[in-house]
Motif scaffolding. Sequence first.
Motif, PDB file in Angstrom:
ATOM      1  N   PRO A  21      35.666  45.545  49.064  1.00 35.19           N
ATOM      2  CA  PRO A  21      36.135  46.063  47.978  1.00 35.19           C
ATOM      3  C   PRO A  21      36.661  45.205  46.979  1.00 35.19           C
ATOM      4  O   PRO A  21      36.989  45.265  46.205  1.00 35.19           O
ATOM      5  N   ALA A  22      36.912  43.806  47.244  1.00 32.13           N
ATOM      6  CA  ALA A  22      37.465  42.813  46.713  1.00 32.13           C
ATOM      7  C   ALA A  22      36.459  41.976  45.797  1.00 32.13           C
ATOM      8  O   ALA A  22      36.744  40.954  45.195  1.00 32.13           O
ATOM      9  N   GLY A  23      35.134  42.448  45.864  1.00 29.93           N
ATOM     10  CA  GLY A  23      34.099  41.618  45.312  1.00 29.93           C
ATOM     11  C   GLY A  23      34.385  40.384  44.408  1.00 29.93           C
ATOM     12  O   GLY A  23      34.654  40.638  43.199  1.00 29.93           O
ATOM     13  N   CYS A  45      44.043  52.374  52.383  1.00 33.94           N
ATOM     14  CA  CYS A  45      44.041  51.131  51.702  1.00 33.94           C
ATOM     15  C   CYS A  45      45.197  50.782  50.944  1.00 33.94           C
ATOM     16  O   CYS A  45      45.644  51.396  50.207  1.00 33.94           O
ATOM     17  N   PRO A  46      45.829  49.656  51.350  1.00 34.15           N
ATOM     18  CA  PRO A  46      47.283  49.362  50.491  1.00 34.15           C
ATOM     19  C   PRO A  46      46.814  48.961  49.284  1.00 34.15           C
ATOM     20  O   PRO A  46      47.670  48.828  48.454  1.00 34.15           O
ATOM     21  N   ASP A  47      45.724  48.599  48.809  1.00 31.79           N
ATOM     22  CA  ASP A  47      45.259  47.908  47.583  1.00 31.79           C
ATOM     23  C   ASP A  47      45.126  49.090  46.577  1.00 31.79           C
ATOM     24  O   ASP A  47      45.642  49.572  45.531  1.00 31.79           O
ATOM     25  N   CYS A  48      43.779  49.820  46.721  1.00 32.94           N
ATOM     26  CA  CYS A  48      43.279  50.823  45.796  1.00 32.94           C
ATOM     27  C   CYS A  48      44.287  52.357  46.287  1.00 32.94           C
ATOM     28  O   CYS A  48      44.087  53.239  45.246  1.00 32.94           O
ATOM     29  N   GLY A  49      44.726  52.480  47.240  1.00 35.72           N
ATOM     30  CA  GLY A  49      45.738  53.674  47.667  1.00 35.72           C
ATOM     31  C   GLY A  49      44.734  54.734  48.467  1.00 35.72           C
ATOM     32  O   GLY A  49      45.480  55.883  48.593  1.00 35.72           O
ATOM     33  N   GLU A  95      29.090  43.663  36.343  1.00 31.06           N
ATOM     34  CA  GLU A  95      28.764  43.445  37.839  1.00 31.06           C
ATOM     35  C   GLU A  95      29.267  44.259  38.902  1.00 31.06           C
ATOM     36  O   GLU A  95      28.313  44.691  39.928  1.00 31.06           O
ATOM     37  N   TYR A  96      30.518  44.826  38.705  1.00 27.78           N
ATOM     38  CA  TYR A  96      30.957  45.560  39.735  1.00 27.78           C
ATOM     39  C   TYR A  96      30.209  46.929  39.592  1.00 27.78           C
ATOM     40  O   TYR A  96      29.802  47.459  40.415  1.00 27.78           O
ATOM     41  N   LEU A 196      36.478  50.665  41.565  1.00 31.64           N
ATOM     42  CA  LEU A 196      37.098  51.122  40.339  1.00 31.64           C
ATOM     43  C   LEU A 196      38.516  50.604  40.237  1.00 31.64           C
ATOM     44  O   LEU A 196      38.863  50.128  39.074  1.00 31.64           O
ATOM     45  N   PHE A 197      39.324  50.645  41.012  1.00 30.28           N
ATOM     46  CA  PHE A 197      40.726  49.953  41.135  1.00 30.28           C
ATOM     47  C   PHE A 197      40.725  48.413  40.830  1.00 30.28           C
ATOM     48  O   PHE A 197      41.245  47.944  39.851  1.00 30.28           O
ATOM     49  N   ASP A 198      39.511  47.802  41.157  1.00 30.61           N
ATOM     50  CA  ASP A 198      39.361  46.224  40.681  1.00 30.61           C
ATOM     51  C   ASP A 198      39.476  46.376  39.403  1.00 30.61           C
ATOM     52  O   ASP A 198      39.718  45.088  38.671  1.00 30.61           O
TER      53      ASP A 198
END
Length: 204
Positions: A21-23, A45-49, A95-96, A196-198
């Motif tokens: 997910p951190a592409g 996931c602590p990043d995207c929630g 790109e994402y 999408l969070f990224d």
Amino acid sequence: MSTSDQHLANPADANPADANPAGTLVPDALVPDTKDWTWVLERACPDCGLDTPAVAPTEVAAMVRANAAAWLAVLAGDEDGLRRRPAPGVWSDLEYACHVRDVFRLFLVRLDLMLDQDGPLFANWDQDETAVAERYREQRPQVVSGELAEAAEALAAAFGAVSGEQWGRTGSRSDGARFTVESFARYLIHDPVHHLFDVTGERV
């Protein structure tokens, strides 16, 4: 999954077995991620929630459609902005989006295999190679938008048609990770949600 399902990610996180997910990428070179992202099946996931373990597999079809709609909104933005990488080593929004489109396509193939065959072994997919070969950064946002919408709808329809004992059918990656259709659905949805969070910085 050896070089099967690499996502682009932070170099510290790598496991070619999985989609990251951190592409990320560096100029003219891809940084493989070898982190095993199956941990998202065990905790939020602590990043995207996204609390992946709490996702009901029957909700995934609707979640795929909602996620795709958000990506179409992203792709409606300024083309130059979509192609611009926010920092060295980080994918552009375009790109994402290309990656998410291809993840939807790939997971449909694998879902079909799980439903049609007994315990299939998934073919490897080198995401880094795909991003370069398909020239993600050079693709047209309008075309990507249509292709992403089509891929998302096909995958959502396929998950929406799963019922009963089909949720327990299995498939495996070449790194030994084994999924049921149920866990596969939850594993899948984290990927486009996290990306999408990224892009937007908005947690679920």
